[in-house]
Scaffold this motif. Structure first.
Motif, short mmCIF file in Angstrom:
data_model
loop_
_atom_site.label_atom_id
_atom_site.label_comp_id
_atom_site.label_asym_id
_atom_site.label_seq_id
_atom_site.Cartn_x
_atom_site.Cartn_y
_atom_site.Cartn_z
N PRO A 112 0.85 -1.41 0.18
CA PRO A 112 -0.46 0.09 -0.46
C PRO A 112 0.89 1.06 0.05
O PRO A 112 2.23 1.29 0.20
N PRO A 113 0.15 2.11 -0.03
CA PRO A 113 0.61 3.65 -0.11
C PRO A 113 1.27 3.60 1.20
O PRO A 113 1.00 3.68 2.57
N ARG A 114 2.41 4.21 1.41
CA ARG A 114 2.94 4.87 2.40
C ARG A 114 4.39 5.80 2.44
O ARG A 114 5.14 5.58 1.28
N ASP A 115 5.04 6.35 3.16
CA ASP A 115 6.06 6.89 2.84
C ASP A 115 7.78 6.71 2.68
O ASP A 115 8.20 6.97 1.93
N ALA A 116 7.83 5.35 3.50
CA ALA A 116 9.48 5.26 3.72
C ALA A 116 9.90 3.78 2.00
O ALA A 116 8.27 3.29 1.92
N TRP A 118 10.42 0.98 -0.45
CA TRP A 118 10.12 -0.21 0.07
C TRP A 118 11.52 -1.44 -0.12
O TRP A 118 12.55 -0.59 -0.92
N GLU A 122 10.55 -7.15 1.28
CA GLU A 122 9.41 -7.06 1.49
C GLU A 122 8.52 -7.50 0.61
O GLU A 122 7.22 -7.68 0.22
N ARG A 214 4.74 4.32 -5.30
CA ARG A 214 5.16 5.07 -3.45
C ARG A 214 4.83 6.21 -3.90
O ARG A 214 4.82 6.92 -2.97
N GLY A 219 -0.18 2.60 -4.53
CA GLY A 219 0.57 1.17 -4.14
C GLY A 219 -0.68 0.10 -5.12
O GLY A 219 -0.96 -0.20 -5.62
#
Length: 258
Positions: A112-116, A118, A122, A214, A219
């Motif tokens: 999914p979308p996130r700041d950190a 990949w 993962e 991202r 995502g």
């Protein structure tokens, strides 16, 4: 592009999709990849078709040269154009089709979308299966009038039909980069390659895509398919031909053209 030109191009490409036809490139096209992807997103919104995943192209220096791209490119896979193997397609209904043998990754877990950013671990853990597959790439512009890459991105990076074959046995324990891939046409081998054609390894393609999305606040969903780029180059099919893609010795994907 002016807003008016962007809307006209998106409307024209969406209409061409619905009608199964090609159009001449207009005088004003996207100036860069960002504009191309933006028009492509407009087209997808106008169509409202369910997306099944993503196609990636230009994963080697040679394919980037042919497509006049400086990096890999992406476009949506529409659910209505995914067919399980064995498959038969009507050649007359296709738009300048190109056959490409590709390793298709299916996600069991979302990214999914996130700041950190990949990590490779993962991304690999999210994969549920690696399938053999065939992309039948198409373009809403005639092959003899292809625009520069941003215009192709507006057309979903030349996305078309997808034939999904069986999962590659023991795919996680195997070296997919070393997996031999071949394309037979009427029982004659016409193209050969390996999984390494996909950015050195199909997992690298998925990591590239996850990061590209991202950075846009997007995502990947569980169940998404990612067609990781051609392992065998491009080949134009003809009516009446029977194609067989082989991924190693135990994954076979048959496709016929009526």
């Amino acid at each position: 592009m002016t807003p008016e030109a962007r809307h006209r191009l998106a409307d024209s490409l969406a209409a061409a999709r619905r009608g199964g036809r090609q159009i001449a490139p207009p005088p004003e096209l996207p100036a860069d990849a960002e504009e191309g992807y933006a028009v492509g997103a407009d087209v997808a919104a106008l169509l409202g078709w369910d997306r099944r995943g993503w196609k990636i192209a230009a994963t080697t220096a040679e394919m980037q040269r042919r497509l006049r791209a400086s990096e890999p490119i992406r476009g949506p896979i529409y659910a209505r154009f995914v067919t399980a193997a064995p498959a038969t397609l009507d050649h007359a209904a296709l738009l300048d089709p190109i056959v490409e043998c590709e390793i298709v990754l299916r996600l069991d877990h979302p990214l999914p979308p996130r700041d950190a950013p990949w990590t490779a671990a993962e991304v690999e853990a999210a994969i549920g299966a690696a399938h053999g597959g065939i992309e039948i790439a198409e373009c809403r512009y005639p092959m003899d009038a292809l625009p520069p890459t941003p215009g192709i991105l507006a057309d979903g990076a030349g996305n078309g039909r997808y034939v999904l074959g069986p999962a590659i046995p023991d795919w996680r324990a195997r070296d997919l980069a070393a997996l031999p891939v071949s394309l037979e046409v009427d029982a004659v081998v016409r193209r050969t390659g390996s999984g390494a054609e996909a950015m050195g390894h199909p997992f690298h393609v998925l990591l590239w895509l996850a990061e590209a999305l991202r950075r846009r606040g997007e995502g990947l969903a569980a169940g998404d398919l990612v067609s990781t780029g051609t392992c065998t180059g491009m080949l134009r099919p003809a009516p009446g031909q029977r194609h067989i893609a082989r991924f190693g010795e135990d994954c076979v994907v048959p496709l016929a053209f009526a």
